[in-house]
Motif scaffolding. Structure first.
Motif, PDB file in Angstrom:
ATOM      1  N   LEU A 183       0.829  -1.205   0.000  1.00  0.00           N
ATOM      2  CA  LEU A 183       0.000   0.000   0.000  1.00  0.00           C
ATOM      3  C   LEU A 183       0.861   1.252   0.000  1.00  0.00           C
ATOM      4  CD1 LEU A 183      -2.773  -1.036   2.533  1.00  0.00           C
ATOM      5  CD2 LEU A 183      -2.922  -0.979   0.040  1.00  0.00           C
ATOM      6  N   GLU A 184       1.908   1.228   0.805  1.00  0.00           N
ATOM      7  CA  GLU A 184       2.801   2.391   0.885  1.00  0.00           C
ATOM      8  C   GLU A 184       3.537   2.593  -0.433  1.00  0.00           C
ATOM      9  OE1 GLU A 184       6.714   3.605   3.389  1.00  0.00           O
ATOM     10  OE2 GLU A 184       5.043   2.756   4.531  1.00  0.00           O
ATOM     11  N   SER A 185       4.049   1.526  -1.018  1.00  0.00           N
ATOM     12  CA  SER A 185       4.819   1.666  -2.258  1.00  0.00           C
ATOM     13  C   SER A 185       3.932   2.045  -3.447  1.00  0.00           C
ATOM     14  CB  SER A 185       5.599   0.386  -2.564  1.00  0.00           C
ATOM     15  OG  SER A 185       4.729  -0.659  -2.921  1.00  0.00           O
ATOM     16  N   MET A 186       2.678   1.613  -3.424  1.00  0.00           N
ATOM     17  CA  MET A 186       1.759   1.898  -4.531  1.00  0.00           C
ATOM     18  C   MET A 186       0.950   3.176  -4.307  1.00  0.00           C
ATOM     19  SD  MET A 186       2.148  -0.669  -6.685  1.00  0.00           S
ATOM     20  CE  MET A 186       0.706  -0.509  -7.693  1.00  0.00           C
ATOM     21  N   ASP A 187       0.935   3.665  -3.066  1.00  0.00           N
ATOM     22  CA  ASP A 187       0.167   4.846  -2.695  1.00  0.00           C
ATOM     23  C   ASP A 187      -1.312   4.687  -3.067  1.00  0.00           C
ATOM     24  OD1 ASP A 187      -0.165   7.350  -1.514  1.00  0.00           O
ATOM     25  OD2 ASP A 187       0.140   8.398  -3.420  1.00  0.00           O
ATOM     26  N   VAL A 188      -1.907   3.583  -2.607  1.00  0.00           N
ATOM     27  CA  VAL A 188      -3.323   3.302  -2.847  1.00  0.00           C
ATOM     28  C   VAL A 188      -3.995   2.922  -1.523  1.00  0.00           C
ATOM     29  CG1 VAL A 188      -3.042   2.540  -5.237  1.00  0.00           C
ATOM     30  CG2 VAL A 188      -2.872   0.874  -3.395  1.00  0.00           C
ATOM     31  N   ASP A 189      -5.318   2.963  -1.535  1.00  0.00           N
ATOM     32  CA  ASP A 189      -6.095   2.511  -0.380  1.00  0.00           C
ATOM     33  C   ASP A 189      -6.097   0.997  -0.331  1.00  0.00           C
ATOM     34  OD1 ASP A 189      -6.838   5.134   0.186  1.00  0.00           O
ATOM     35  OD2 ASP A 189      -8.637   4.996  -1.064  1.00  0.00           O
ATOM     36  N   ARG A 190      -6.337   0.449   0.851  1.00  0.00           N
ATOM     37  CA  ARG A 190      -6.351  -1.002   1.036  1.00  0.00           C
ATOM     38  C   ARG A 190      -7.368  -1.673   0.101  1.00  0.00           C
ATOM     39  NH1 ARG A 190      -7.609  -4.770   6.271  1.00  0.00           N
ATOM     40  NH2 ARG A 190      -9.765  -4.481   5.702  1.00  0.00           N
ATOM     41  N   GLU A 191      -8.508  -1.031  -0.098  1.00  0.00           N
ATOM     42  CA  GLU A 191      -9.558  -1.621  -0.929  1.00  0.00           C
ATOM     43  C   GLU A 191      -9.399  -1.283  -2.410  1.00  0.00           C
ATOM     44  OE1 GLU A 191     -10.274   0.386   1.772  1.00  0.00           O
ATOM     45  OE2 GLU A 191     -10.627  -1.257   3.177  1.00  0.00           O
TER      46      GLU A 191
END
Length: 128
Positions: free
Chosen positions: A43-51
């Motif tokens: 999530l941190e590396s992709m900068d996206v929400d968990r869902e």
């Protein structure tokens, strides 16, 4: 739509088996993994929400594998399908099936060396 882990795995295998032969034969050293959600690191590396992430390819894309590739033991590339996220955007088992196919094909596009824009264009042609 929630389905069992076993059925999800069966659908993922069916999706892989439905690949055209010329593509399936070129897939080498790739592991398909099913996880409920992306890890905090992803999530941190992709900068996206968990869902927000349905699948992820991690590895060395096929066109970038030089003569050095495989000279020493190599960890398999990994395509992860995020089960809970796929279920959350699916109302029926058929929707789950269709989404797994879409996500698997999308991530295989990255394996074959396509960037995000190329994968999205190819998926539009695939859907048409």
């Amino acid at each position: 739509m929630k389905i069992s882990q076993k059925r999800f795995e069966e659908i993922a295998q069916e999706a892989f088996d439905s690949l055209p032969g010329e593509f399936k034969q070129r897939v080498d050293n790739v592991q398909i993994v099913i996880e409920d959600y992306p890890s905090d690191d992803v999530l941190e590396s992709m900068d996206v929400d968990r869902e927000g992430l349905l699948g992820l390819y991690q590895g060395v894309p096929l066109p970038h594998r030089g003569p050095w590739y495989g000279a020493h033991p190599v960890v398999p590339d990994k395509i992860t399908l995020y089960k809970k996220n796929i279920e959350a955007v699916s109302a029926t088992e058929q929707n789950v099936h269709d989404r797994i196919v879409e996500v698997l094909y999308h991530e295989l596009g990255h394996y074959f060396g396509m960037d995000e824009a190329q994968v999205r264009r190819a998926m539009k042609r695939f859907e048409a």
